[in-house]
Scaffold this active site. Sequence first.
Site, short mmCIF file in Angstrom:
data_model
loop_
_atom_site.label_atom_id
_atom_site.label_comp_id
_atom_site.label_asym_id
_atom_site.label_seq_id
_atom_site.Cartn_x
_atom_site.Cartn_y
_atom_site.Cartn_z
N ASP A 1 -2.35 63.22 46.47
CA ASP A 1 -3.72 63.68 46.51
C ASP A 1 -4.59 62.90 47.49
O ASP A 1 -5.72 63.27 47.74
CB ASP A 1 -4.31 63.54 45.09
CG ASP A 1 -5.65 64.23 44.95
OD1 ASP A 1 -5.85 65.27 45.60
OD2 ASP A 1 -6.50 63.73 44.20
N GLY A 2 -4.06 61.84 48.06
CA GLY A 2 -4.84 61.01 48.98
C GLY A 2 -4.32 59.58 48.93
O GLY A 2 -3.16 59.33 48.63
N PRO B 1 -0.45 55.40 47.48
CA PRO B 1 -0.73 56.84 47.36
C PRO B 1 -1.56 57.13 46.11
O PRO B 1 -1.46 56.44 45.10
CB PRO B 1 0.66 57.47 47.23
CG PRO B 1 1.59 56.45 47.80
CD PRO B 1 0.99 55.12 47.48
N LYS B 2 -2.38 58.18 46.22
CA LYS B 2 -3.11 58.67 45.06
C LYS B 2 -2.34 59.88 44.53
O LYS B 2 -2.29 60.92 45.17
CB LYS B 2 -4.55 59.07 45.43
CG LYS B 2 -5.38 59.51 44.22
CD LYS B 2 -6.78 59.90 44.62
CE LYS B 2 -7.62 60.21 43.38
NZ LYS B 2 -7.05 61.28 42.55
N TRP B 3 -1.75 59.70 43.35
CA TRP B 3 -0.89 60.74 42.80
C TRP B 3 -1.72 61.79 42.06
O TRP B 3 -2.76 61.49 41.49
CB TRP B 3 0.13 60.11 41.85
CG TRP B 3 0.95 59.06 42.53
CD1 TRP B 3 0.79 57.71 42.44
CD2 TRP B 3 2.01 59.27 43.46
NE1 TRP B 3 1.69 57.07 43.24
CE2 TRP B 3 2.46 58.00 43.88
CE3 TRP B 3 2.65 60.41 43.96
CZ2 TRP B 3 3.51 57.83 44.78
CZ3 TRP B 3 3.69 60.24 44.86
CH2 TRP B 3 4.11 58.97 45.26
#
Length: 342
Positions: free
Chosen positions: A176-177, A29-31
């Site tokens: 975030d992505g 995950p993009k935090w």
Amino acid sequence: MTKPPPPIAPMEARLVDALPRGPEWIYEPKWDGFRCIAYRDGDAVTLISKSGKPLGRYFPEMVAMLESLPERQFVLDGELTIATGDTLSFAALQARLHPAESRIRKLAAETPAQLILFDLLALGGRDLAELPFAERRERLAAFFQDVQPDRLLLSPITTDAAQADQWLDRAGTALDGVVAKRLDLPYQPGVRAMAKLKQHRTADCVVGGFRYGGNATTAVGSLLLGLFDDAGLLNHVGYTSSFDAAEKKRLLTQLEPLIGPPGFTGDAPGGPSRWSTDRSVEWQSLRHELVVEVRYDQVTGCRFRHGTTFLRWRPDKAPGQCGMDQLARELKPAELEELIGA
């Protein structure tokens, strides 16, 4: 250990339209927090932001936690986040950047930060940056298993692209992505060596006002966007300015006949700041007649954090249909626990 001198530039990711696929890729995950590289060398703990500025003053509870670990030499790469109430809050992170130490200490006690780890650059006197990511990740997992501290979390990873797609589909501004890394990737400071696919969402907004461009009144600078809350008030949520010069001039003929009340009946665009000019803070109120669809990436509180991208006009939609319920909700700590546990 041979510690890279602060500040070290974090390895970054290039924006892609689709996630790369194949057995050589791993996903995480993009935090949506503050990027942070944490150093410890004996009794000295240093936290460095993505921009190279020190963060330790603003997160004393994180410094104290890292000082308490049994391992005395390491360099960690991760993301600082804060849970407030039942959500993860970027606004709470921003509130830490305060000049008063007493205020910071109070916030640190009330809403302590947590560090989500995703890379290990050095440990116990050895520089690990040249190792492939797969090996660094194994060592990071072992490090995490050994220390098991409060407020230190291990970011999940997967080699399953379908799982990565599910992460991307999750609503929430704290996620975030998705980031994709090659398993054989060494750590490359300051290089966009990874790939990232960000969440982009759309919202239909009322054009509650506009600003002229620069010091001229011959073109539009930006459209001011609003959404209605449950009380029926139009609140300012952001702006869009993604028009070329010719379109900004043409927009005046469309907007100026609509100048007048009611504009923003709830939260209005901000007033002057020390960076503002007289012209830059002026805005023209518009009657509630125009609706636009915009694309946005992140929300802080009830506002778009960045400028949005204009997609199209929505003459088919009534202004009263443009509500706050369109905004992506923030990730809840229980959902974070579910992700981390996965």
